[in-house]
Scaffold this motif. Sequence first.
Motif, PDB file in Angstrom:
ATOM      1  N   MET A   1       1.390   3.136  -1.198  1.00 52.97           N
ATOM      2  CA  MET A   1       0.975   1.886  -1.760  1.00 52.97           C
ATOM      3  C   MET A   1       2.049   1.452  -2.737  1.00 52.97           C
ATOM      4  N   PHE A   2       2.250   0.152  -2.829  1.00 52.20           N
ATOM      5  CA  PHE A   2       3.219  -0.405  -3.759  1.00 52.20           C
ATOM      6  C   PHE A   2       2.503  -1.314  -4.755  1.00 52.20           C
ATOM      7  N   ARG A   3       2.734  -1.070  -6.050  1.00 47.72           N
ATOM      8  CA  ARG A   3       2.147  -1.867  -7.129  1.00 47.72           C
ATOM      9  C   ARG A   3       3.251  -2.705  -7.753  1.00 47.72           C
ATOM     10  N   GLN A   4       2.979  -3.991  -7.931  1.00 44.96           N
ATOM     11  CA  GLN A   4       3.969  -4.881  -8.527  1.00 44.96           C
ATOM     12  C   GLN A   4       3.982  -4.711 -10.031  1.00 44.96           C
ATOM     13  N   ASN A   5       5.202  -4.664 -10.584  1.00 38.78           N
ATOM     14  CA  ASN A   5       5.415  -4.569 -12.016  1.00 38.78           C
ATOM     15  C   ASN A   5       6.465  -5.607 -12.361  1.00 38.78           C
ATOM     16  N   GLY A   6       6.027  -6.801 -12.780  1.00 40.26           N
ATOM     17  CA  GLY A   6       6.971  -7.897 -12.984  1.00 40.26           C
ATOM     18  C   GLY A   6       7.511  -8.350 -11.647  1.00 40.26           C
ATOM     19  N   ASP A   7       8.831  -8.363 -11.499  1.00 38.13           N
ATOM     20  CA  ASP A   7       9.405  -8.744 -10.207  1.00 38.13           C
ATOM     21  C   ASP A   7       9.824  -7.527  -9.390  1.00 38.13           C
ATOM     22  N   LEU A   8       9.326  -6.342  -9.756  1.00 38.61           N
ATOM     23  CA  LEU A   8       9.623  -5.105  -9.041  1.00 38.61           C
ATOM     24  C   LEU A   8       8.360  -4.530  -8.418  1.00 38.61           C
ATOM     25  N   PHE A   9       8.531  -3.720  -7.396  1.00 38.21           N
ATOM     26  CA  PHE A   9       7.431  -2.954  -6.829  1.00 38.21           C
ATOM     27  C   PHE A   9       7.714  -1.476  -7.036  1.00 38.21           C
ATOM     28  N   LYS A  10       6.681  -0.738  -7.394  1.00 38.59           N
ATOM     29  CA  LYS A  10       6.807   0.708  -7.572  1.00 38.59           C
ATOM     30  C   LYS A  10       5.862   1.398  -6.600  1.00 38.59           C
ATOM     31  N   GLN A  11       6.379   2.395  -5.901  1.00 35.92           N
ATOM     32  CA  GLN A  11       5.546   3.136  -4.962  1.00 35.92           C
ATOM     33  C   GLN A  11       4.657   4.106  -5.742  1.00 35.92           C
ATOM     34  N   ILE A  12       3.359   4.093  -5.435  1.00 33.26           N
ATOM     35  CA  ILE A  12       2.413   4.981  -6.105  1.00 33.26           C
ATOM     36  C   ILE A  12       1.610   5.745  -5.054  1.00 33.26           C
ATOM     37  N   PRO A  13       1.278   6.996  -5.340  1.00 27.26           N
ATOM     38  CA  PRO A  13       0.481   7.769  -4.383  1.00 27.26           C
ATOM     39  C   PRO A  13      -0.988   7.365  -4.445  1.00 27.26           C
ATOM     40  N   VAL A  14      -1.637   7.317  -3.302  1.00 25.96           N
ATOM     41  CA  VAL A  14      -3.069   7.039  -3.224  1.00 25.96           C
ATOM     42  C   VAL A  14      -3.686   7.957  -2.178  1.00 25.96           C
ATOM     43  N   HIS A  15      -4.998   8.106  -2.244  1.00 29.05           N
ATOM     44  CA  HIS A  15      -5.731   8.893  -1.255  1.00 29.05           C
ATOM     45  C   HIS A  15      -6.583   7.936  -0.431  1.00 29.05           C
ATOM     46  N   VAL A  16      -6.298   7.847   0.865  1.00 27.86           N
ATOM     47  CA  VAL A  16      -7.034   6.961   1.759  1.00 27.86           C
ATOM     48  C   VAL A  16      -8.315   7.661   2.194  1.00 27.86           C
TER      49      VAL A  16
END
Length: 74
Positions: free
Chosen positions: A1-16
């Motif tokens: 999953m990618f979370r937006q932080n300003g004009d950047l995206f950061k990949q974060i781990p999630v459990h589906v």
Amino acid sequence: MFRQNGDLFKQIPVHVVHEDRRSVVIANDGNITAGAYLAQNSAASLNRVLKSQSASGQEPGVHVHADGTTHAAH
């Protein structure tokens, strides 16, 4: 999953928890907060960009912008 932080995206781990053709249910593990902007339709493309960069030998920590451009971490 990618979370937006300003004009950047950061990949974060999630459990589906569940996935079908139209939606995905993600466990509430605290990684996603209320009001967070998440990449929904372009997460696969963002992941391909990150994978191709790591294969090219670029340093980890590369940021992906909302428009698809990238740059090294600050």
